[in-house]
Design an enzyme around this catalytic site. Sequence first.
Site, PDB file in Angstrom:
ATOM      1  CD  GLU A  44       8.707 -48.257 114.003  1.00  0.00           C
ATOM      2  OE1 GLU A  44       8.877 -48.320 112.775  1.00  0.00           O
ATOM      3  OE2 GLU A  44       9.603 -48.515 114.835  1.00  0.00           O
TER       4      GLU A  44
ATOM      5  N   GLY B 132      12.025 -58.687 108.067  1.00  0.00           N
ATOM      6  CA  GLY B 132      12.157 -58.915 109.513  1.00  0.00           C
ATOM      7  C   GLY B 132      13.604 -59.119 109.895  1.00  0.00           C
TER       8      GLY B 132
ATOM      9  CB  ALA C 285      10.100 -57.264 102.002  1.00  0.00           C
TER      10      ALA C 285
HETATM   11  C1  LIG Z   1      10.566 -48.561 108.486  1.00  0.00           C
HETATM   12  C2  LIG Z   1      11.107 -49.891 108.984  1.00  0.00           C
HETATM   13  C3  LIG Z   1      10.365 -50.652 109.875  1.00  0.00           C
HETATM   14  C4  LIG Z   1      10.858 -51.881 110.345  1.00  0.00           C
HETATM   15  N1  LIG Z   1      10.095 -52.625 111.234  1.00  0.00           N
HETATM   16  C5  LIG Z   1      10.524 -53.842 111.629  1.00  0.00           C
HETATM   17  C6  LIG Z   1       9.736 -54.661 112.492  1.00  0.00           C
HETATM   18  O1  LIG Z   1       8.656 -54.269 112.940  1.00  0.00           O
HETATM   19  N2  LIG Z   1      10.207 -55.894 112.823  1.00  0.00           N
HETATM   20  C7  LIG Z   1      11.409 -56.364 112.351  1.00  0.00           C
HETATM   21  O2  LIG Z   1      11.795 -57.506 112.675  1.00  0.00           O
HETATM   22  N3  LIG Z   1      12.191 -55.610 111.538  1.00  0.00           N
HETATM   23  C8  LIG Z   1      11.780 -54.362 111.171  1.00  0.00           C
HETATM   24  N4  LIG Z   1      12.564 -53.613 110.341  1.00  0.00           N
HETATM   25  C9  LIG Z   1      13.890 -54.107 109.945  1.00  0.00           C
HETATM   26  C10 LIG Z   1      13.862 -54.941 108.656  1.00  0.00           C
HETATM   27  O3  LIG Z   1      13.086 -56.095 108.825  1.00  0.00           O
HETATM   28  C11 LIG Z   1      15.304 -55.302 108.322  1.00  0.00           C
HETATM   29  O4  LIG Z   1      16.007 -54.152 107.949  1.00  0.00           O
HETATM   30  C12 LIG Z   1      15.498 -56.410 107.304  1.00  0.00           C
HETATM   31  O5  LIG Z   1      16.876 -56.783 107.333  1.00  0.00           O
HETATM   32  C13 LIG Z   1      15.186 -55.995 105.857  1.00  0.00           C
HETATM   33  O6  LIG Z   1      13.846 -55.848 105.670  1.00  0.00           O
HETATM   34  P1  LIG Z   1      13.244 -55.393 104.238  1.00  0.00           P
HETATM   35  O7  LIG Z   1      11.795 -55.547 104.323  1.00  0.00           O
HETATM   36  O8  LIG Z   1      13.819 -54.100 103.849  1.00  0.00           O
HETATM   37  O9  LIG Z   1      13.856 -56.578 103.334  1.00  0.00           O
HETATM   38  P2  LIG Z   1      13.918 -56.878 101.781  1.00  0.00           P
HETATM   39  O10 LIG Z   1      13.216 -55.878 100.967  1.00  0.00           O
HETATM   40  O11 LIG Z   1      13.533 -58.300 101.621  1.00  0.00           O
HETATM   41  O12 LIG Z   1      15.480 -56.708 101.499  1.00  0.00           O
HETATM   42  C14 LIG Z   1      16.441 -57.376 102.314  1.00  0.00           C
HETATM   43  C15 LIG Z   1      17.780 -57.415 101.594  1.00  0.00           C
HETATM   44  O13 LIG Z   1      17.706 -58.322 100.484  1.00  0.00           O
HETATM   45  C16 LIG Z   1      17.924 -57.645  99.252  1.00  0.00           C
HETATM   46  N5  LIG Z   1      16.919 -58.197  98.349  1.00  0.00           N
HETATM   47  C17 LIG Z   1      15.592 -57.905  98.297  1.00  0.00           C
HETATM   48  N6  LIG Z   1      14.971 -58.684  97.404  1.00  0.00           N
HETATM   49  C18 LIG Z   1      15.922 -59.494  96.862  1.00  0.00           C
HETATM   50  C19 LIG Z   1      15.897 -60.543  95.911  1.00  0.00           C
HETATM   51  N7  LIG Z   1      14.765 -60.878  95.289  1.00  0.00           N
HETATM   52  N8  LIG Z   1      17.074 -61.174  95.626  1.00  0.00           N
HETATM   53  C20 LIG Z   1      18.233 -60.839  96.256  1.00  0.00           C
HETATM   54  N9  LIG Z   1      18.309 -59.844  97.175  1.00  0.00           N
HETATM   55  C21 LIG Z   1      17.165 -59.199  97.487  1.00  0.00           C
HETATM   56  C22 LIG Z   1      17.761 -56.161  99.541  1.00  0.00           C
HETATM   57  O14 LIG Z   1      18.556 -55.366  98.689  1.00  0.00           O
HETATM   58  C23 LIG Z   1      18.223 -56.086 100.986  1.00  0.00           C
HETATM   59  O15 LIG Z   1      19.618 -56.044 101.051  1.00  0.00           O
HETATM   60  C24 LIG Z   1      12.122 -52.361 109.890  1.00  0.00           C
HETATM   61  C25 LIG Z   1      12.879 -51.559 108.996  1.00  0.00           C
HETATM   62  C26 LIG Z   1      12.392 -50.336 108.550  1.00  0.00           C
HETATM   63  C27 LIG Z   1      13.220 -49.506 107.612  1.00  0.00           C
END
Ligand SMILES: Cc1cc2nc3c(=O)[nH]c(=O)nc-3n(C[C@H](O)[C@H](O)[C@H](O)COP(=O)(O)OP(=O)(O)OC[C@H]3O[C@@H](n4cnc5c(N)ncnc54)[C@H](O)[C@@H]3O)c2cc1C
Length: 318
Positions: free
Chosen positions: A19, A126, A145
Amino acid sequence: MKVTDHIANAKGKTLFTIEILPPLKGENIRNLFDHIDPLMEFKPPFIDVTYHREEYVFKKRENGLLEKISTRKRPGTVGICASIQNNYKVDTVPHIICGGFSKEETENALIDLHFLGIDNVLVLQGDAIKNEGRFAPEPDGNKFASELLQQVVDMNRGKYVDEELQSPNPSNFCIGVAGYPEKHFAAPNLKTDLKYLKLKVDLGAEYIVTQMFFDNDKYIDFVNRCREAGITVPIIPGIKPITTKAQASILPTTFHIDIPDDLADEVEKCSDNKAVKEVGIKWAVQQSKELMKFGVPTLHFYSMGKSDPIYRIAKELF
Ligand SMILES: Cc1cc2nc3c(=O)[nH]c(=O)nc-3n(C[C@H](O)[C@H](O)[C@H](O)COP(=O)(O)OP(=O)(O)OC[C@H]3O[C@@H](n4cnc5c(N)ncnc54)[C@H](O)[C@@H]3O)c2cc1C
């Protein structure tokens, strides 16, 4: 080609992937290529490129008042992806995020990616805007997400946000999502976090990339819990070698992960960062060897702008 096809074609052999971060605004893309060039020796089939949203800085006006200005320090994710595909003939995985985008802006970005021949996306909520603490979606944007994922899945089926389109062309993105062996910081517990991870997979995520971790038992436990929950897609471990003493506290603060006792002790004993780098490389090599034995599909290295430690680790493994 899709990430999942690369994994299937490897027939159980662990792949090497990385990455990278887009360069800081104003930097030359050549600097980034200088960083990627040596790592191409290990034939990464795909390279992830992170996305960095806007942040706010305060500038003093002539009248002494502070003006809040929005700026993006690392723009260029889409351009970098196209450029890497063009230069190295490897696939790229742009990270796409909910934050800062309306659904229509997301749709337009996906159209750009589709036209550029980019077949993969990692969909994420994000990070929150720096110094703003909590993540807040745009009023007409995606909040989780899973919602962004649904938008990409819809587009793959030819369903666009713009409902006026006549027979719109479906996209064909392979979609990855993030997973957290040590739990996402906002989740009340790992079980709830896994419930939402399962939701992402049920909606169409084809693989998971994990947050960095330094204790393989946590990854293995996470994989087992995912499998028990019915998540069957590949779970790609994210590896980051520690390279400075400061990272022993910065990484836990930023990424909400633990540094195991043995590693923390070793780092503490180091007299300078040169010594820390050696400790970090040794730890990552050991971690990687164990993970390869466990049968991980790819070792995914977070380079964070430094290729030398990754090169040295990969040289011992591939
Ligand atoms: C491999 C990797 C790459 C990354 N790359 C980037 C990047 O390029 N840019 C950046 O800005 N960030 C990046 N991040 C960080 C990431 O955006 C953050 O960790 C963010 O806070 C969570 O993203 P997620 O997609 O896991 O969120 P989600 O899957 O949306 O989850 C976020 C939180 O909400 C909870 N949740 C999910 N769905 C629901 C729902 N329907 N109702 C209630 N709660 C829910 C989950 O349990 C979790 O606590 C990366 C993280 C990882 C692990």
